[in-house]
Design a protein around this motif. Sequence first.
Motif, PDB file in Angstrom:
ATOM      1  N   LEU A   1       0.831  -1.239  -0.068  1.00 12.47           N
ATOM      2  CA  LEU A   1       0.108  -0.001  -0.055  1.00 12.47           C
ATOM      3  C   LEU A   1       0.888   1.273  -0.005  1.00 12.47           C
ATOM      4  O   LEU A   1       0.565   2.261  -0.580  1.00 12.47           O
ATOM      5  CB  LEU A   1      -0.940  -0.003   1.239  1.00 12.47           C
TER       6      LEU A   1
ATOM      7  N   SER B   1      -1.069  -6.514   2.279  1.00 12.92           N
ATOM      8  CA  SER B   1      -1.801  -5.805   1.275  1.00 12.92           C
ATOM      9  C   SER B   1      -3.183  -6.698   0.792  1.00 12.92           C
ATOM     10  O   SER B   1      -3.102  -7.508  -0.014  1.00 12.92           O
ATOM     11  CB  SER B   1      -1.259  -5.164   0.119  1.00 12.92           C
TER      12      SER B   1
ATOM     13  N   TRP C   1      -6.214  -2.380  -1.552  1.00 11.60           N
ATOM     14  CA  TRP C   1      -5.460  -1.893  -2.554  1.00 11.60           C
ATOM     15  C   TRP C   1      -6.291  -1.213  -3.664  1.00 11.60           C
ATOM     16  O   TRP C   1      -6.019   0.076  -4.198  1.00 11.60           O
ATOM     17  CB  TRP C   1      -4.564  -2.918  -3.106  1.00 11.60           C
TER      18      TRP C   1
END
Length: 523
Positions: free
Chosen positions: A71, A116, A121
Amino acid sequence: MAAPRDDWQRLARLMTVPRPLRKHLLCIIPWFLRSRILSLNMDSDIPTLLYFSQVKDDASAIKWAHATNSLEDLEDVLKDNGVHMIEADVMLRGQGTPTQSLIPVMAQYPSTDSESILEEWLDIFLKSEGKGLKLDFQSTDAVEISLQKLKDRKEKLRMPVWLHADVLQGPHGGKPKVDATRFIRTVNRLFPKCTLSLGWTTGRHTDLSQSGYTWEMVLDMYYLVRKWELEPPIVFVARANLIRNSVPQLKWLIDNTRSSVLIWNPPSDTAHGTDLVYIAYKFPPDNSYFDLNSDDLETFLKEYRHFSKEKLQHIVLQRETVMFRPEAWVKMGLHMEEHSILPSTEALVLTKSLVYIVTKSKFKPKSMIQLRGRVQFIDREQKKAVPGETGLSIYVRPTAYVDYERIVGIKVFLGVDGLMKVSGSHLEVKNFEESQRITPSSVNCFRFRVIDTGSEIIFRVNVLHECNTLESTKQEETIHAELKVPLPEDIGFEEHPFILKLEDSNRVAVFDELDTKYSISTL
């Protein structure tokens, strides 16, 4: 150039045509007006160069952020005005382990997990504008659930979306982790409005001089596209350090599927700038993308993108003199056999015996005329060769050839088993036949030359032990086998074409060299 008002009128008309046609027809709008089109109801299958109109139809100007899986990296890239496309990898949490779950995460092998999560995302990605998205699927298991997450956000995805998977085995690669059938079927069902990106698995090797994407590999990809009736936008992804021996194969594939190519390299690879300019020389700027992890390679490509010929190796230019030229031939036979002849500026593939090709020009054998070429017979379906039938026929001085089953003339035959034969084809002349055999190689590749001297046919064949590398384009001086057959006196001297015909469909024939010329010598 049309006036702006005319352009807008054309654009208004384009918006009324069906969507599958619209995305192709939009390209007639000048690049400097295309950014305004984004205010219209465009979808995630918008052509990438249409969306990024500022690159002026030069795909090499598209810049990529590779493996943007965290991220933090994503937020940094979103702030980078120099990046156009963001690539990230998707698998299931704990992929391939006993703790595998149904949560898609952003990770790439050998990793099997990530902090993530795909949903988070995507939500961060969608907070920004002006970037394109490429998702690289690392497993079949992750495809359906990930595409469902993408589908849930489809109204916000007003940018190019590429969906990628390596679905076929390629040079030094292992078995694909993504099943081609399940991947394409799921994309078609859940998220069809995308750029479909397909590739081959690849691996590392200490010596890549003999490596590349072979004709078998690109034919497998072609038939995959044909099976699923895939339509553009399609991109095929190839590894930079494997393209030196692969440009003709890739160009043939691109030409016959109306697609594009993306050349990529991981940081650990060593690639050469001269290989990149070989791609730049053969592919127009609007369908060759480059995702390069090397400032040196990017600088080299930028410098020679439009001036690549001066950096080409001499054997590339040598091949230019003998390669197949589609404009010099015409297709005949049963025309409903749509995929029986697959031509490109780089090669010709014959797949069916029901269709054949004829030179547009006709030649009078008052002086020596010759047809020369290189053919590789590929056994795609594991069928047995029929002795004396499975191979290539070259018809010289044909006087009747409308009926593909009854071509009248001189037949020069080259068999997969190494049989060489010159005989009459439906001629009244009797006992007109000479033959011999040559031992074929394991790759079933031959270079041949048929010379009509006016009084005899000279048939020369060389057996090639490999025909996929650039070095294999060098012409040999030694003749491996030769037939000299005197012609009967009553065979006329009027103008005739040459004809090429696959005698049965147990093999596919690939011609990447083929030309005709008059010569004052048989050498």
